[in-house]
Design a protein around this motif. Structure first.
Motif, PDB file in Angstrom:
ATOM      1  N   ASP A 157      10.168   0.604   0.323  1.00 14.65           N
ATOM      2  CA  ASP A 157       9.001   1.173  -0.367  1.00 14.65           C
ATOM      3  C   ASP A 157       8.417   0.252  -1.428  1.00 14.65           C
ATOM      4  N   GLY A 158       8.859  -1.028  -1.411  1.00 14.33           N
ATOM      5  CA  GLY A 158       8.357  -1.982  -2.403  1.00 14.33           C
ATOM      6  C   GLY A 158       9.323  -2.148  -3.578  1.00 14.33           C
ATOM      7  N   GLN A 184      17.538 -10.760   5.899  1.00 13.06           N
ATOM      8  CA  GLN A 184      18.842 -11.097   6.498  1.00 13.06           C
ATOM      9  C   GLN A 184      19.950 -11.183   5.461  1.00 13.06           C
ATOM     10  N   SER A 185      19.577 -11.321   4.202  1.00 16.75           N
ATOM     11  CA  SER A 185      20.620 -11.442   3.170  1.00 16.75           C
ATOM     12  C   SER A 185      21.066 -10.086   2.620  1.00 16.75           C
ATOM     13  N   PRO A 222      18.032  -3.091  -3.486  1.00 19.75           N
ATOM     14  CA  PRO A 222      16.681  -3.537  -3.828  1.00 19.75           C
ATOM     15  C   PRO A 222      15.903  -3.959  -2.573  1.00 19.75           C
ATOM     16  N   ASP A 223      14.616  -3.623  -2.552  1.00 25.52           N
ATOM     17  CA  ASP A 223      13.748  -4.054  -1.451  1.00 25.52           C
ATOM     18  C   ASP A 223      13.854  -5.570  -1.317  1.00 25.52           C
ATOM     19  N   PRO A 224      14.190  -6.094  -0.113  1.00 27.89           N
ATOM     20  CA  PRO A 224      14.411  -7.543   0.015  1.00 27.89           C
ATOM     21  C   PRO A 224      13.133  -8.365  -0.033  1.00 27.89           C
ATOM     22  N   GLY A 225      11.976  -7.730  -0.072  1.00 26.34           N
ATOM     23  CA  GLY A 225      10.739  -8.501  -0.211  1.00 26.34           C
ATOM     24  C   GLY A 225      10.159  -8.915   1.114  1.00 26.34           C
ATOM     25  N   SER A 254      10.344   1.707   8.431  1.00 29.11           N
ATOM     26  CA  SER A 254       8.951   1.484   8.024  1.00 29.11           C
ATOM     27  C   SER A 254       8.960   0.785   6.678  1.00 29.11           C
ATOM     28  N   PHE A 255       7.849   0.117   6.375  1.00 33.09           N
ATOM     29  CA  PHE A 255       7.759  -0.557   5.077  1.00 33.09           C
ATOM     30  C   PHE A 255       6.335  -0.530   4.579  1.00 33.09           C
TER      31      PHE A 255
END
Ligand code: SAM
Length: 311
Positions: free
Chosen positions: A134-135, A72-73, A62-65, A89-90
């Motif tokens: 990608d969100g 880091q988690s 999952p995207d870490p936000g 990229s994000f």
């Protein structure tokens, strides 16, 4: 079936997805500049010509936000072997930068990681990893080739303004070139459009024309297709397709473009079609003499040109 990330030029996502689906692969997600594809090995051995690049997915979490703590988690199971570099990229606002992502993933993958932080160049002999947030998903993927897909083996030389080959491939696809058709590029430069068109439609007749001998020499170094110095004025009514990207801006002012549009009309066969890459200002000159059947707005190298299909 391995999952593959296909990276595209912004604006060509839909056309690239069509090309991949037509080859029998399942496109499972389309987002800005990226397709996720369930691919057979055949996709890797016959890669899509409209793709900028392609990577095999090695991990997806999952995207870490937004936060650095979230990044880091992230725990990854993929492992790199030997020397490698990472390019990230994000989408959206983040409290970290691309190098933070690259270094985090690089450290997690094992192997011999070469960071690009501070402009360092990784060694030539390496594998290349791509990370995209990608969100929804954080994709971790590896390029199965030595070079990016957009780098073509045929391309020995370029000229100022040479086209990005996947953009040329997209234009050639839109031109719907059949066997035996006569295809002309009156601003051929180093020949990119015709070489890419021939890869898609090998049995057409191609002629590239440029007023600069250096451009024609570059085109001839790239391909055995016909290229000549001059202009297209003598080809009255003979071109089934005009496939071209005229220079923009200072190199061919908007006011100077109208004579070329009139020349295209003379050169085009009665049922002919033009596929051109134009600046927004050039596009505005098409009405009322030309009908625009399709238009794709691109974002490439900081420019925002438009592919148009006209007759
Ligand atoms: C944007 S470049 C085309 C690049 C080409 N598609 C490629 O990928 O290399 C435009 C070309 O038009 C040529 N050109 C510029 N003005 C021209 C003119 N008035 N008539 C014919 N060719 C011209 C330039 O020499 C240049 O090679």
């Amino acid at each position: 079936m391995p999952l593959v990330l296909v990276r595209t030029v912004s604006g060509l996502e839909g056309l690239a997805a069509e090309e991949i689906a037509a080859a029998g692969h399942r496109v499972v997600d389309v987002s800005k500049r990226q397709l996720v594809v369930e691919a057979s090995d055949e996709l890797l051995s016959r890669p899509p010509r409209l793709a900028d690049d392609l990577f095999v997915v090695r991990d997806a979490v999952p995207d870490p936000g937004r936060t650095k703590a979230g990044l880091q988690s992230v725990a990854l199971s993929a492992q790199a072997a030997g020397p490698f570099a990472v390019s990230a990229s994000f989408v959206g606002e983040r409290n970290f930068n691309r190098y933070d992502v690259e270094d985090q993933v690089g450290a997690a993958l094992g192997g011999v990681y070469h960071s690009r932080r501070d402009g360092a160049r990784p060694p030539a002999q390496r594998s290349e990893w791509r990370v995209v947030l990608d969100g929804k998903t954080m994709w971790i993927a590896e390029r199965p080739y030595e070079a990016p897909l957009h780098r073509r083996a045929w391309r020995q030389r370029t000229v100022v303004g040479s086209l990005h080959p996947p953009v040329a491939a997209a234009m050639a696809k839109l031109a719907r070139i059949d066997a035996g058709m006569r295809v002309v590029d009156p601003f051929c430069g180093a020949g990119t459009l015709l070489v890419e068109a021939q890869a898609i439609a090998p049995d057409a007749q191609y002629l590239g024309i440029d007023r600069r001998p250096e451009a024609v020499a570059a085109a001839r170094a790239n391909s055995a297709l016909r290229f000549r110095v001059g202009d297209a004025a003598r080809l009255i009514g003979t071109a089934d397709r005009i496939l071209t990207n005229p220079p923009w801006g200072v190199r061919l002012g908007v006011g100077d473009f109208m004579p070329y549009l009139r020349a295209w009309r003379r050169v085009l066969a009665p049922d002919g079609l033009v596929v051109a890459l134009l600046s927004q200002e050039q596009t505005a000159l098409l009405s009322p003499d030309w009908t625009v059947h399709e238009a794709y707005d691109l974002s490439v190298a900081g420019q925002h040109p438009r592919i148009v299909g006209l007759d």
